[in-house]
Each structure stands twice: as structure tokens, then as C-alpha cells.
Enzyme design. Sequence first.
Site, PDB file in Angstrom:
ATOM      1  N   SER A 140     -10.502 -19.323  -4.451  1.00 24.14           N
ATOM      2  CA  SER A 140      -9.339 -18.622  -3.908  1.00 24.14           C
ATOM      3  C   SER A 140      -8.092 -19.445  -4.189  1.00 24.14           C
ATOM      4  CB  SER A 140      -9.496 -18.436  -2.396  1.00 24.14           C
ATOM      5  OG  SER A 140      -8.264 -18.094  -1.785  1.00 24.14           O
ATOM      6  N   TYR A 153     -11.024 -21.475   5.970  1.00 28.61           N
ATOM      7  CA  TYR A 153     -11.225 -20.736   4.725  1.00 28.61           C
ATOM      8  C   TYR A 153     -10.809 -21.586   3.521  1.00 28.61           C
ATOM      9  CZ  TYR A 153     -10.888 -17.015   1.238  1.00 28.61           C
ATOM     10  OH  TYR A 153     -11.039 -16.246   0.111  1.00 28.61           O
TER      11      TYR A 153
END
Length: 256
Positions: A140, A153
Amino acid sequence: MGILNLTGKIAVVTGGGSGIGKAVAKVFAKQGAIVHILDLSLPGGEAVVDEIKAEGGIAYAHACDVSNQQQVSAIFNHIGMVNLLVNNAGIAHVGRADNTTEEDFTRVFNINVKGVYNCLHAALPIMKANGGGAILNLSSIGAVVGIADRFAYSMSKGAVHGMTLSTARDYLAEGIRCNSISPARVHTPFVDGFIAKNYPGKEDEMFDKLSKSQPIGRMGNPEEIANLILYLCSDEASFITGCDYHIDGGFIKLNN
């Protein structure tokens, strides 16, 4: 079938029952691969299998919690042969370091980090024994830029970067390539659910705000992500390993 031909390749796609994983499973099958979908939701995986079969492809669904090493190992042993692995399964989390609970931190780690490790641990011996393979991990933009309220995350996706590099380096001699991609926001049911849960009553406003955070002015769609994954897992990308690709609508380089 021309370039990007996966005929005869056996592919495993985790989280293949929806979103990016679903798009990957479908484009792999369209290009000739036999696709095994691993998903926590067996009905979700089976629905994608039905779509693939309706289009003339070959696919199978397996219920799997990627954080459970015994489950993962049993499924890979059952499949028996793996040429391509896409580690896509993952969850999101909203929070900073001081308000992320230990329970939530551990859950994100178990799925996003340990889940990737479990699949690598199961797939690599199979690939080594059969002359090589290609692995693609979903990272990501949160791994390489600071994004507010994404502590756990971002941690997990940073770990994916490290695992990608280690795997690429360690298995060069065995003909195994390993790369990752770092998407910005992609419009999936996952995103819609995330917005509904965290911003109730402000869904349209937040969707517009999140869309415009990409300089290109919109979110990506799952098929755009899947097409890059298809290339990186194909023989046309045989000179590429140990790389991370930003697929982010200009988010990292143009947000100034």
C-alpha cells in the site's frame, strides 16, 4: 492468446472472493490459468468461481483463514502445484499508536503480515521443487508515505515490503520472482464498507474526499490493479523481481 498468456499455470489468489482479489482471479482465468481462490467467505469465493466458469475458465474455491498456518498448509498441500501466488487478503484499521488497542494491532498483524508469511511458507517449497514461480504481494502507499490514522495498517504494509525484498533475494537461484504493488485508494466493496463503518451519515462526503486525495481525481478500479498484477506474474515480466510498483493516481509523486 498472445502475450500475458498464463495457460497451464496454477495460481493461488488469497482474498479472491471480492474486490481486487476477485478481479485478479478473473483476469488470470481469462488468460488461461487454473485459479484457486482462498477466502474467509466460501460463498464469496464460490460466487467468483461460478463467474469464471461461466466465462469458460477453470477455478476452485477454498475456505481459508490465512492467519491460521495449519489451514493454509493443508490447502496448499491439497492443491499440490503452485506456479503463481497473489497475497491479496488483508484488512484495514483506523487509529493512531496511542489509541490502537492491542487486540486490534494483533488482528491486523495476524492477517496482513502473518497471513502473507503463512502463504509464502506453504508455497515456496512447492515452487522450489517445481523449478520456480512468481509471487505478488499487495502492499500500500501507506507503507511509504505517512497517512493519518493508519498506524497498524501502515505497519503491516511496511512488513509486506520487507518480506517481498527478502523473498526476492533468497530465492533468485530457484527461479522464484517476488514483487509487490502499492495501490492508493481503490473502489471496492471493502472501501464502501469501511466508509460506512467509520463515517456514518457522511458516506458521500467521505467518498468524494477520498477520491480526490488522488491527484488524478478518482479512486482506481480493481481491474486496473489486476492488470498490473497480471503483467508482473507473467513471463513477460521475467526480468523483474524485488520491486514495488506504485499504482496510485499520482498520490506519492504528485501530491504537493
